[in-house]
Design a protein around this motif. Structure first.
Motif, mmCIF file in Angstrom:
data_model
loop_
_atom_site.group_PDB
_atom_site.id
_atom_site.type_symbol
_atom_site.label_atom_id
_atom_site.label_comp_id
_atom_site.label_asym_id
_atom_site.label_seq_id
_atom_site.Cartn_x
_atom_site.Cartn_y
_atom_site.Cartn_z
ATOM 1 N N THR A 126 -31.323 116.177 3.371
ATOM 2 C CA THR A 126 -31.954 117.480 3.171
ATOM 3 C C THR A 126 -31.719 117.967 1.748
ATOM 4 O O THR A 126 -30.875 117.452 1.017
ATOM 5 C CB THR A 126 -31.404 118.511 4.172
ATOM 6 N N SER A 127 -32.484 118.973 1.360
ATOM 7 C CA SER A 127 -32.420 119.483 -0.009
ATOM 8 C C SER A 127 -31.100 120.187 -0.285
ATOM 9 O O SER A 127 -30.651 121.016 0.512
ATOM 10 C CB SER A 127 -33.566 120.469 -0.251
ATOM 11 N N PRO A 128 -30.458 119.898 -1.422
ATOM 12 C CA PRO A 128 -29.245 120.637 -1.784
ATOM 13 C C PRO A 128 -29.536 122.082 -2.170
ATOM 14 O O PRO A 128 -28.625 122.903 -2.218
ATOM 15 C CB PRO A 128 -28.703 119.844 -2.982
ATOM 16 N N ILE A 129 -30.808 122.407 -2.426
ATOM 17 C CA ILE A 129 -31.163 123.766 -2.832
ATOM 18 C C ILE A 129 -31.180 124.711 -1.640
ATOM 19 O O ILE A 129 -30.595 125.792 -1.674
ATOM 20 C CB ILE A 129 -32.538 123.770 -3.533
ATOM 21 N N PHE B 236 -33.710 113.718 -2.972
ATOM 22 C CA PHE B 236 -33.656 112.356 -3.513
ATOM 23 C C PHE B 236 -32.633 112.270 -4.647
ATOM 24 O O PHE B 236 -31.826 111.332 -4.693
ATOM 25 C CB PHE B 236 -35.049 111.952 -3.999
ATOM 26 N N LEU B 237 -32.660 113.232 -5.556
ATOM 27 C CA LEU B 237 -31.705 113.203 -6.672
ATOM 28 C C LEU B 237 -30.262 113.371 -6.193
ATOM 29 O O LEU B 237 -29.333 112.839 -6.802
ATOM 30 C CB LEU B 237 -32.045 114.304 -7.683
ATOM 31 N N ILE C 196 -41.668 117.027 -9.719
ATOM 32 C CA ILE C 196 -41.796 115.942 -8.754
ATOM 33 C C ILE C 196 -42.734 114.887 -9.331
ATOM 34 O O ILE C 196 -43.928 115.146 -9.517
ATOM 35 C CB ILE C 196 -42.351 116.470 -7.419
ATOM 36 N N PRO C 197 -42.232 113.679 -9.627
ATOM 37 C CA PRO C 197 -43.091 112.661 -10.240
ATOM 38 C C PRO C 197 -44.202 112.203 -9.297
ATOM 39 O O PRO C 197 -43.997 112.080 -8.079
ATOM 40 C CB PRO C 197 -42.131 111.505 -10.539
ATOM 41 N N ASN D 97 -39.171 111.407 1.658
ATOM 42 C CA ASN D 97 -39.284 112.562 2.553
ATOM 43 C C ASN D 97 -37.878 113.028 2.925
ATOM 44 O O ASN D 97 -37.602 114.230 2.997
ATOM 45 C CB ASN D 97 -40.100 112.137 3.778
ATOM 46 N N HIS D 98 -37.010 112.062 3.156
ATOM 47 C CA HIS D 98 -35.571 112.282 3.243
ATOM 48 C C HIS D 98 -34.924 111.599 2.046
ATOM 49 O O HIS D 98 -35.246 110.450 1.723
ATOM 50 C CB HIS D 98 -35.005 111.726 4.553
#
Length: 336
Positions: free
Chosen positions: A106-109, A100-101, A43-44, A62-63
Motif C-alpha cells: 500500500t501507499s506510504p502516503i 512501488f518506490l 508516475i512514468p 498496482n501493489h
C-alpha cells in the motif's frame, strides 16, 4: 449520475494519447507536502500508437511489492517501436508509484491499497486520485487490460495468468482466449474473496477484456517469473492484433477456483510449518500447514486442514502468521 458531479482530475499527462509515435512521459499528480510545497507524484508511462486499431492498457505495480509486472513493462516500454504496432499501447509499469518506490503493498502516503480504491475520487487521497484517473480517463480508452500481480511479500503463487467467470459470456470468452495466449505454465479461472473496489471489477463493468496474473511472490522476482511476464505480455499484444509476430505457444494447465473452500485462513497467530508445497496434490481434510504458538513451549499447534481436493496454488510466505492471514489457496485442474 455520479460522474457528472465529479470534479476534473488533478492529474495531468505529459503525453498526447491521440498522437502517433512513441512517447515517454508522466502522469503528474500535484502533491503538496513538507519537503515540497508545490510538489508532484510523477508516475512514468509510455504510449505507443500507430494508426487505428485496438488499445491495450498494460499495468504493473498496482501493489508496490510485486515486481514481475514492472520488470516486463519497463522493458517493453524501452523497446516497443511504433512501426511494430497497429493501434495503441499504454504502458504504466507502476500504477501505485509511491507504493512501488517504498516496496510496500500500500501507499506510504495514505496507506491506500490501489486495488481496493476504485472508482476513486478526484478530491480524495493520493491513491484515490490515481484510481479516479484510471477509472475516468485510461480505462475508457482501452479495449483490453492486462494488470500484472504476484504474491508480494506475504504470499507465493504458482505462476498463472487468470480471468474471471463473467455474466457476459462473450466478454468472458475473449478474456480466457487472451489468458491462453499469455502462455503461463498455469491458467486460472479465478475467484476473488473480495471484489469490491478492485481495478478488475472497474474494467469488467465497463465491458473491457480484462486479464491478470499471479507470477510468484515473496516480495521479489526470479529469472523464471520475469521471463514468463515478458513473454506473456508480448503474446497478449500479438493475439490482440496490436503487435506484429506470432504467439509463442507453450503448454498451460487450466485451473479453477470453484468456491470459498479454496481458501484456508489462520485462526491463531504463530510460527507456520508448511506441510505441502506449491503444485502438490491435496485431499480434503489433509493438513496443509501447522501453526505453533510462540508465547510458550509445550503448547499444542493448530492444524490447518484443506476443505476440498485440489492442488496448492498459493501459500503464506513469511515464517510467522497472524490470525486471519490466508494460509493457503487450492484449485482444481480442469479443461478449458
Amino acid at each position: 449520475m455520479r460522474q457528472a458531479t465529479l470534479r476534473p482530475s488533478p492529474i495531468n499527462p505529459t503525453v498526447d494519447f491521440s498522437a502517433d509515435g512513441v512517447q515517454h512521459g508522466f502522469l503528474r499528480l500535484p502533491y503538496s507536502r513538507d519537503d515540497s510545497a508545490w510538489g508532484s507524484v510523477m508516475i512514468p508511462l509510455t504510449v505507443v500508437k500507430n494508426g487505428g486499431g485496438p488499445t491495450a492498457l498494460l499495468t504493473g505495480g498496482n501493489h508496490g511489492d510485486e515486481y514481475e509486472g514492472p520488470i516486463a513493462l519497463f522493458d517493453l516500454a524501452r523497446g516497443l517501436k511504433a512501426e511494430d504496432v497497429t493501434g495503441r499501447v499504454i504502458i504504466v509499469p507502476a500504477m501505485n508509484y509511491p507504493a512501488f518506490l517504498a516496496g510496500t503493498r500500500t501507499s506510504p502516503i495514505d496507506k491506500g491499497n490501489m486495488n481496493r480504491s476504485f472508482p476513486g475520487a478526484p478530491d480524495g487521497t493520493v491513491t484515490q486520485k490515481i484510481a479516479d484517473y484510471f477509472q475516468r480517463t485510461l480505462l475508457p480508452l482501452a479495449d483490453i487490460v492486462l494488470d500484472f500481480h504476484s504474491g508480494g511479500k506475504t504470499l507465493d503463487f504458482l505462476p498463472f495468468c487468470a480471468a474471471h467467470i463473467l455474466p457476459d459470456k462473450a466478454q468472458e470468452t475473449k478474456a480466457f482466449d487472451l489468458v491462453s495466449a499469455f502462455g503461463a505454465p498455469w491458467s486460472m479461472k479465478m475467484l476473488e474473496i473480495d471484489a469490491v473496489g478492485m481495478y478488475d471489477t472497474a474494467a469488467e463493468e465497463m465491458g473491457k477484456v480484462f486479464i491478470t496474473t499471479e507470477l510468484g511472490g515473496g516480495g521479489t522476482a526470479t529469472a523464471r517469473s520475469a521471463a514468463i511476464a515478458k513473454t506473456g505480455v508480448a503474446n497478449v499484444l500479438r493475439a490482440a492484433g496490436i503487435l506484429k509476430g506470432t504467439v509463442e505457444g507453450g503448454e498451460t494447465t487450466w485451473l479453477n477456483m470453484p468456491d470459498g473452500n479454496c481458501f484456508c485462513f489462520a485462526e491463531d497467530g504463530g510460527l507456520i510449518e508448511p506441510f505441502v508445497d506449491l503444485g502438490d496434490a491435496v485431499k480434503s481434510g489433509q493438513i496443509v500447514a501447522r501453526v505453533y504458538p510462540v508465547g510458550r513451549t509445550g503448547a499444542d499447534p493448530l492444524d490447518v486442514r484443506a476443505k476440498m481436493d485440489g492442488i496448492l496454488v498459493a501459500r503464506h510466505f513469511p515464517g510467522l502468521v497472524k490470525s486471519g492471514d490466508c494460509v493457503s489457496v487450492l484449485a482444481t485442474i480442469v479443461t478449458k
